[in-house]
Scaffold this motif. Structure first.
Motif, short mmCIF file in Angstrom:
data_model
loop_
_atom_site.label_atom_id
_atom_site.label_comp_id
_atom_site.label_asym_id
_atom_site.label_seq_id
_atom_site.Cartn_x
_atom_site.Cartn_y
_atom_site.Cartn_z
N LYS A 254 4.68 6.06 10.87
CA LYS A 254 3.42 6.28 10.16
C LYS A 254 2.29 6.56 11.14
O LYS A 254 2.24 5.98 12.23
CB LYS A 254 3.07 5.03 9.33
CG LYS A 254 1.93 5.25 8.34
CD LYS A 254 2.34 6.19 7.21
CE LYS A 254 1.24 6.36 6.17
NZ LYS A 254 1.64 7.31 5.10
N GLU B 33 -9.46 8.07 7.46
CA GLU B 33 -8.66 8.23 6.25
C GLU B 33 -8.47 6.91 5.52
O GLU B 33 -8.56 6.85 4.28
CB GLU B 33 -7.29 8.82 6.62
CG GLU B 33 -7.36 10.24 7.14
CD GLU B 33 -6.07 10.70 7.76
OE1 GLU B 33 -5.62 11.81 7.41
OE2 GLU B 33 -5.50 9.96 8.59
N LYS B 34 -8.21 5.85 6.28
CA LYS B 34 -7.97 4.54 5.66
C LYS B 34 -9.19 4.06 4.89
O LYS B 34 -9.06 3.39 3.85
CB LYS B 34 -7.61 3.52 6.74
CG LYS B 34 -7.25 2.13 6.19
CD LYS B 34 -6.00 2.18 5.31
CE LYS B 34 -5.46 0.79 5.00
NZ LYS B 34 -6.40 -0.02 4.22
N ASP C 172 0.84 -1.20 0.00
CA ASP C 172 0.00 0.00 0.00
C ASP C 172 0.88 1.26 0.00
O ASP C 172 1.59 1.54 0.96
CB ASP C 172 -0.91 -0.03 1.24
CG ASP C 172 -1.94 1.08 1.24
OD1 ASP C 172 -1.68 2.16 0.66
OD2 ASP C 172 -3.00 0.89 1.85
N GLU C 173 0.82 2.03 -1.08
CA GLU C 173 1.68 3.20 -1.22
C GLU C 173 1.22 4.38 -0.36
O GLU C 173 2.03 5.28 -0.07
CB GLU C 173 1.77 3.61 -2.69
CG GLU C 173 2.48 2.59 -3.55
CD GLU C 173 2.66 3.05 -4.98
OE1 GLU C 173 2.10 4.12 -5.33
OE2 GLU C 173 3.35 2.35 -5.74
N ASN C 174 -0.04 4.41 0.01
CA ASN C 174 -0.57 5.52 0.80
C ASN C 174 -0.42 5.30 2.30
O ASN C 174 -0.10 6.23 3.05
CB ASN C 174 -2.04 5.76 0.47
CG ASN C 174 -2.23 6.26 -0.95
OD1 ASN C 174 -1.47 7.09 -1.44
ND2 ASN C 174 -3.24 5.74 -1.63
N PHE C 175 -0.63 4.08 2.74
CA PHE C 175 -0.65 3.80 4.18
C PHE C 175 0.39 2.79 4.61
O PHE C 175 0.82 2.79 5.77
CB PHE C 175 -2.05 3.33 4.59
CG PHE C 175 -3.13 4.32 4.29
CD1 PHE C 175 -3.33 5.41 5.12
CD2 PHE C 175 -3.95 4.17 3.17
CE1 PHE C 175 -4.32 6.34 4.85
CE2 PHE C 175 -4.94 5.10 2.89
CZ PHE C 175 -5.13 6.19 3.73
#
Length: 308
Positions: free
Chosen positions: A280, A286-287, A31-34
């Motif tokens: 992180k 948000e997720k 997962d590039e965002n989280f």
């Protein structure tokens, strides 16, 4: 007879089937965002004292928090798989002692993990606060506790990649008093010092603030200006490597593992570690794509303690 603890949240907090767990953990790392945005890797760079003693790992359902936990798992395993991982667990079931399961096996859909009975026994001897208490982890009401169990498939996933058998020590911390936590952290450090030839890491299981927006249909302002600010105060204290301040700030919130984070920090200081690093942070709001209505938002944080 060896006591075996069977999984109680497989199929709810994480998938019931092995292939589905592995797929979800793979996706969490990628997962590039989280997540970390790439596959789990091991460099096998450990030479002497472990660089990363351990870190904070969230314990929510995997669809929410596994990508955050992936950061901590990656950093603990990057320099090589530890021999034993001490998991500091919180409590959600009204348990108010410091309980340890000295012997036994914990099962998940990814297989079995043996308890390191040598380390467990020494911890009991080292600290009068720690009691051997299988009931803290099995049966009603405490057997339904999830926060240690959800760490195990992540550890098993990493151990399999490392091609190494890992043992663990489950400690449920129901005490919140500063002096008790200080004694506990020192006891853990003393036992780790005793086994210089054994690679031991520590995971503190904790989620961050649990927040209910007053306006579920427009929650973003509240989440950004209340929930995140509360969590950031805890994170900042952690980054300062100030365990007393971290405990104070965490106790001002609904963080559900102030005692696990604090114990990790105390043990680390006793072992000579000097730095804490944030990796992180995000919220379940948000997720889940910042969708509304949002009746409940939980913060997830990954941070590590290291010596350089």
């Amino acid at each position: 007879m060896t006591l075996t603890r069977k999984p109680v949240v497989a199929g709810t907090f994480y998938p019931r089937l092995e292939k589905d767990i592995i797929k979800l953990i793979d996706e969490s790392f990628l997962d590039e965002n989280f997540g970390i945005g790439k596959e789990f890797t091991i460099d096998n760079t450990k030479d002497g004292k472990r660089k990363v003693l351990g870190g904070i790992s969230p314990h929510a359902g995997y669809i929410y928090s596994a990508s955050c936990a992936a950061h901590t798992i990656q950093e603990i395993f990057r320099e090589g798989a530890p021999d034993t991982i001490i998991i500091l667990g919180t409590q959600h079931t009204g348990y108010y002692n410091i309980g340890i399961m000295k012997n036994g096996i914990w099962k998940t859909p990814l297989g079995e993990l043996n308890i390191d009975s040598v380390i467990s026994s020494d911890l009991i001897q080292e600290s009068p606060e720690i009691i051997e208490d299988d009931s803290a982890f099995n049966g009603f009401p405490h057997g339904r506790e999830h926060n240690i169990e959800v760490q195990l498939p992540l550890i098993q996933y990493a151990a399999k990649k490392a091609k190494k058998e890992i043992t663990f020590v489950p400690i449920k911390i129901g005490q919140m008093e500063k002096n008790v936590l200080q004694d506990l952290g020192k006891a853990i450090a003393n036992v780790i010092k005793k086994y210089q030839n054994k690679d031991i890491a520590i995971i503190a299981s904790s989620d961050m603030t649990h927040y209910q927006p007053r306006n579920p249909h427009n929650p973003e302002f509240e989440i950004n200006n209340t929930q995140k600010i509360r969590d950031q105060a805890v994170i900042d204290a952690f980054k300062e490597f100030n365990w007393e301040k971290t405990l104070t700030k965490a106790n001002e919130t609904t963080v559900c593992g102030p005692q696990t984070i604090t114990t990790l920090m105390i043990a680390a200081k006793e072992l000579g570690y000097k730095y804490a690093k944030d990796l992180k942070y995000f919220t379940s709001y948000e997720k889940m794509g910042s969708r509304t209505p949002c009746d409940y938002s939980v913060g997830y944080f990954s941070g590590i303690i290291l010596n350089e």
